[in-house]
Design a protein around this motif. Structure first.
Motif, PDB file in Angstrom:
ATOM      1  N   ALA A 129      18.578  74.287  55.807  1.00 57.07           N
ATOM      2  CA  ALA A 129      17.281  74.323  55.148  1.00 57.07           C
ATOM      3  C   ALA A 129      17.142  75.049  54.043  1.00 57.07           C
ATOM      4  N   GLY A 130      17.661  76.147  54.117  1.00 52.95           N
ATOM      5  CA  GLY A 130      17.492  77.147  52.769  1.00 52.95           C
ATOM      6  C   GLY A 130      18.103  76.636  51.486  1.00 52.95           C
ATOM      7  N   PHE A 131      19.395  76.254  51.675  1.00 54.13           N
ATOM      8  CA  PHE A 131      20.220  75.938  50.445  1.00 54.13           C
ATOM      9  C   PHE A 131      19.920  74.499  49.831  1.00 54.13           C
ATOM     10  N   ASP A 132      19.449  73.643  50.681  1.00 50.46           N
ATOM     11  CA  ASP A 132      19.556  72.280  50.237  1.00 50.46           C
ATOM     12  C   ASP A 132      18.198  71.857  49.867  1.00 50.46           C
ATOM     13  N   THR A 133      17.376  72.101  50.496  1.00 46.76           N
ATOM     14  CA  THR A 133      15.848  71.959  50.268  1.00 46.76           C
ATOM     15  C   THR A 133      15.443  72.509  49.089  1.00 46.76           C
ATOM     16  N   SER A 134      15.538  73.965  48.909  1.00 48.89           N
ATOM     17  CA  SER A 134      15.127  74.509  47.743  1.00 48.89           C
ATOM     18  C   SER A 134      15.953  74.144  46.429  1.00 48.89           C
ATOM     19  N   SER A 135      17.213  73.900  46.496  1.00 50.73           N
ATOM     20  CA  SER A 135      17.921  73.317  45.357  1.00 50.73           C
ATOM     21  C   SER A 135      17.655  72.018  44.948  1.00 50.73           C
ATOM     22  N   SER A 136      17.325  71.159  45.942  1.00 57.28           N
ATOM     23  CA  SER A 136      16.949  69.888  45.541  1.00 57.28           C
ATOM     24  C   SER A 136      15.277  69.887  44.779  1.00 57.28           C
ATOM     25  N   THR A 137      14.456  70.617  45.701  1.00 54.02           N
ATOM     26  CA  THR A 137      13.155  70.987  44.678  1.00 54.02           C
ATOM     27  C   THR A 137      13.227  71.434  43.270  1.00 54.02           C
ATOM     28  N   MET A 138      14.194  72.285  42.985  1.00 54.11           N
ATOM     29  CA  MET A 138      14.352  72.915  41.713  1.00 54.11           C
ATOM     30  C   MET A 138      14.873  71.828  40.839  1.00 54.11           C
ATOM     31  N   ASN A 139      16.039  71.218  41.355  1.00 58.35           N
ATOM     32  CA  ASN A 139      16.641  70.100  40.766  1.00 58.35           C
ATOM     33  C   ASN A 139      15.761  68.969  40.185  1.00 58.35           C
ATOM     34  N   PHE A 140      14.771  68.552  41.037  1.00 57.62           N
ATOM     35  CA  PHE A 140      13.853  67.343  40.535  1.00 57.62           C
ATOM     36  C   PHE A 140      12.804  68.032  39.542  1.00 57.62           C
ATOM     37  N   ALA A 141      12.334  69.478  39.816  1.00 60.77           N
ATOM     38  CA  ALA A 141      11.385  70.080  38.970  1.00 60.77           C
ATOM     39  C   ALA A 141      11.898  70.093  37.719  1.00 60.77           C
ATOM     40  N   LEU A 142      13.392  70.600  37.224  1.00 58.27           N
ATOM     41  CA  LEU A 142      13.813  70.710  36.117  1.00 58.27           C
ATOM     42  C   LEU A 142      13.985  69.299  35.394  1.00 58.27           C
ATOM     43  N   TYR A 143      14.233  68.277  36.075  1.00 57.43           N
ATOM     44  CA  TYR A 143      14.531  66.915  35.604  1.00 57.43           C
ATOM     45  C   TYR A 143      13.345  66.378  35.114  1.00 57.43           C
ATOM     46  N   GLU A 144      12.264  66.805  35.726  1.00 63.57           N
ATOM     47  CA  GLU A 144      10.653  66.592  35.236  1.00 63.57           C
ATOM     48  C   GLU A 144      10.472  67.198  33.966  1.00 63.57           C
ATOM     49  N   LEU A 145      10.737  68.633  33.851  1.00 62.43           N
ATOM     50  CA  LEU A 145      10.237  69.609  32.949  1.00 62.43           C
ATOM     51  C   LEU A 145      11.283  69.228  31.472  1.00 62.43           C
ATOM     52  N   ALA A 175      19.793  59.137  52.133  1.00 61.16           N
ATOM     53  CA  ALA A 175      19.957  60.693  52.550  1.00 61.16           C
ATOM     54  C   ALA A 175      18.755  61.247  53.229  1.00 61.16           C
ATOM     55  N   PHE A 176      19.062  61.945  54.433  1.00 62.41           N
ATOM     56  CA  PHE A 176      17.888  62.702  55.207  1.00 62.41           C
ATOM     57  C   PHE A 176      17.163  63.637  54.450  1.00 62.41           C
ATOM     58  N   LEU A 177      17.813  64.392  53.616  1.00 55.91           N
ATOM     59  CA  LEU A 177      17.251  65.286  52.577  1.00 55.91           C
ATOM     60  C   LEU A 177      17.421  64.347  51.276  1.00 55.91           C
ATOM     61  N   LEU A 178      16.292  64.395  50.452  1.00 63.53           N
ATOM     62  CA  LEU A 178      16.238  63.707  49.358  1.00 63.53           C
ATOM     63  C   LEU A 178      16.847  64.103  48.276  1.00 63.53           C
ATOM     64  N   LYS A 179      17.528  63.400  47.500  1.00 62.09           N
ATOM     65  CA  LYS A 179      18.757  63.590  46.538  1.00 62.09           C
ATOM     66  C   LYS A 179      18.915  62.284  45.574  1.00 62.09           C
ATOM     67  N   SER A 180      19.464  62.525  44.227  1.00 65.51           N
ATOM     68  CA  SER A 180      19.727  61.465  43.658  1.00 65.51           C
ATOM     69  C   SER A 180      20.821  60.752  43.668  1.00 65.51           C
ATOM     70  N   VAL A 181      20.944  59.325  43.462  1.00 65.08           N
ATOM     71  CA  VAL A 181      22.360  58.824  43.635  1.00 65.08           C
ATOM     72  C   VAL A 181      23.268  59.571  41.989  1.00 65.08           C
ATOM     73  N   GLU A 182      22.696  59.446  41.024  1.00 63.17           N
ATOM     74  CA  GLU A 182      23.488  59.999  39.978  1.00 63.17           C
ATOM     75  C   GLU A 182      23.267  61.471  39.866  1.00 63.17           C
ATOM     76  N   THR A 183      24.286  62.331  38.957  1.00 62.74           N
ATOM     77  CA  THR A 183      24.236  63.513  38.876  1.00 62.74           C
ATOM     78  C   THR A 183      23.125  63.849  37.621  1.00 62.74           C
ATOM     79  N   LEU A 184      22.283  65.060  37.791  1.00 61.19           N
ATOM     80  CA  LEU A 184      21.619  65.369  36.569  1.00 61.19           C
ATOM     81  C   LEU A 184      22.318  66.454  35.931  1.00 61.19           C
ATOM     82  N   TYR A 185      22.645  66.022  34.600  1.00 59.78           N
ATOM     83  CA  TYR A 185      23.225  66.906  33.688  1.00 59.78           C
ATOM     84  C   TYR A 185      22.169  67.222  32.401  1.00 59.78           C
ATOM     85  N   LEU A 186      22.038  68.657  32.429  1.00 61.50           N
ATOM     86  CA  LEU A 186      21.098  69.150  31.340  1.00 61.50           C
ATOM     87  C   LEU A 186      21.777  69.803  30.330  1.00 61.50           C
ATOM     88  N   ARG A 187      20.961  69.912  29.009  1.00 66.59           N
ATOM     89  CA  ARG A 187      21.449  70.863  28.014  1.00 66.59           C
ATOM     90  C   ARG A 187      20.835  71.887  27.883  1.00 66.59           C
TER      91      ARG A 187
END
Length: 506
Positions: A311-327, A490-502
């Motif tokens: 719960a600690g590693f996957d849910t938090s990393s998913s939330t931050m991942n989507f936050a940075l995707y939007e930002l 996916a039981f815990l929300l995730k994207s199909v594609e990999t999010l690459y940032l600069r």
């Protein structure tokens, strides 16, 4: 072909026809369940019910519930019945009924209804899965480990691990390389959980094959047809699965965590080591209750560490991942948040503290909006533990019935959130939150069985975002396939594609 062969073939065909007809009749009888109980329902199809397949990769409906929600609401119902192959499941769409199930009438829906096998697979008997007989006692024992005081104890470890992540992103920025941000965030949260849950240095950034990071990848990996069959049986026929001794967790993962926990306990005992972390609190609990009628056992310790890790590693990393995707797509929002972070840190000698996190109101709004669009657990499941008469209705929900609350559908409903696909943190100003029904935003669940680790998860996510945004300006890499598509299985929300940032250093 001889006469005998023709007769044998004819007999075989007849037997197959009888078998198929019997199965078809059995399914049709089963598909009358909601009709018999007077519950409005979506028409099922033989032999999958309302599922898209006979087999399932996860133990609950993930994003498929969005389709059910829309159709049930379109018909003007507050709830509706569906079938997962043969199992009848009730889908709730009305927020008032959600409140009844999660809070007001909680005693009828204590169980989550997830399969676990305490005898053959004790690691599966963790707080998330336990039923009413064991859950309350375990929740009481574990609640003190997630107080504000305990969070402060673990705070420095989280900050330290976040610095390793910043160093890794710096290397990418200096070399003008893409940042696989979800992988970096997963390494960060893995290192945090390894430290706080086991007091171990995972070194995910320096060692790509670090054991805990490898375990994290395995947890999200689909393991072929046998795994598919096992999940299908444990989901639809848990009693049969128990008789067959099916585990809920893959054996190699279970063995890894059991060994790691035992080694950690033994090391602290042999070397008289104590640390201000979650692991130490569990060890203390085991020692303090060893002479009780219901002691906290090693099996229970392993199970809770496993849950905390997942719960600690996957849910938090998913939330931050989507936050940075939007930002990364909204420079104005990103700049506004960065300005707030810098202003608050400037008042505190550029130091991140537990207390100054509370001053970052816009950071909280960004996370709230992220969890609206991308709740880490998109669907809540509950099981009725005794017959329940729906309020303001003559309909009775039978004991044993599974109930689904589609959080993501609620969060993306335009009746509650106009332009729901738009990322807008202004939805979560204090004034907007005060004016809105609190059950329209429940990313951590609600009621007595909400997420026990929500404080830790929010703390970890805030630290991660602060460290990244105060050091880097982010944009979407051209190598990212846009827009990101959510994985429906996916039981815990995730994207199909990999999010690459600069990442550009500030």
């Amino acid at each position: 072909m001889g006469i005998l062969s023709v007769e044998i073939l004819g007999t075989f065909s007849m037997v197959m026809l009888i078998c198929f007809s019997t199965i078809y009749l059995y399914f049709n009888i089963s598909y009358q369940y909601w009709k018999r109980r007077g519950v409005p329902y979506l028409k099922p199809k033989f032999p999958t019910g309302n599922s898209s397949s006979l087999f399932r990769k996860t133990r609950v409906f993930p994003l498929a519930t969005m389709d059910f929600y829309k159709e049930i609401k379109k018909r003007g119902w507050k709830f509706g019945g569906v079938y997962t192959v043969l199992r009848p499941v009730l889908v709730i769409v009305d927020p008032a009924l959600m409140k009844n199930i999660l809070l007001t009438d909680f005693q009828y829906f204590i169980d989550r209804g997830f399969y676990y096998n305490e005898k053959d697979d004790p690691i599966s008997a963790h707080l998330f899965a336990l039923d009413e007989k064991s859950w309350k006692n375990m929740r009481i024992k574990l609640t003190p480990t997630f107080t504000s005081g305990k969070m402060k104890m673990m705070f420095p470890a989280v900050v330290q691990k976040s610095r390793y992540m910043v160093d890794a992103i710096i290397k990418c920025a200096e070399n003008n390389e893409d940042v696989d941000i979800n992988e970096f965030l997963a390494k960060f949260t893995t290192d945090v959980i390894g430290d706080c849950a086991l007091g171990m240095e995972c070194n995910s950034f320096t060692n790509p094959q670090a054991e805990f990071r490898t375990a994290g990848r395995k947890l999200k990996k689909f393991n072929g047809i046998l795994h598919l069959l096992q999940v299908t049986i444990t989901s639809n026929s848990p009693d049969l699965a128990l008789k067959l001794g099916f585990p809920a967790v893959e054996k190699d993962i279970s063995d890894f965590f059991r060994m790691a926990v035992k080694k950690g306990v033994q090391y602290r005992k042999d070397n008289n080591v104590t640390r201000p972390d979650f692991f130490q609190l569990l060890i203390n609990m085991m020692q303090e209750t060893k002479n009780n009628d219901k002691p906290f056992t090693m099996d229970q310790l392993v199970a809770q560490v496993f849950l905390f890790f997942v719960a600690g590693f996957d849910t938090s990393s998913s939330t931050m991942n989507f936050a940075l995707y939007e930002l990364a797509q909204a420079p104005d929002i990103q700049d506004k948040l960065r300005n707030e972070i810098n202003a608050v840190l400037k008042k505190h000698n550029d130091e991140i503290t537990y207390e100054n996190l509370k001053e970052m109101q816009y950071l909280q709004q960004v996370l709230d909006e992220t969890m609206r669009k991308y709740p880490a657990v998109p669907v809540l499941q509950r099981k009725c533990v005794k017959d329940y008469k729906m309020r303001d209705s003559e309909i009775v929900i039978e004991k044993g019935t599974a109930v689904l609350i589609p959080i993501i559908s609620l969060h993306m409903d335009p009746d509650y959130y106009p332009q729901p696909t738009k990322f807008d943190p202004e939805r979560f100003t204090p004034e907007m939150k005060q004016a809105r029904n609190p059950f329209l935003h429940i990313p951590f669940g609600e009621g007595p069985r909400n997420c026990i680790g929500l404080r830790f998860g929010m703390m970890q996510s805030k630290i991660g975002l602060i460290q990244i945004l105060k050091n880097f300006k982010l944009s979407i890499s051209p190598n990212t396939n846009m827009p990101l598509q959510l994985d429906r299985d996916a039981f815990l929300l995730k994207s199909v594609e990999t999010l690459y940032l600069r990442a550009e250093r500030i």
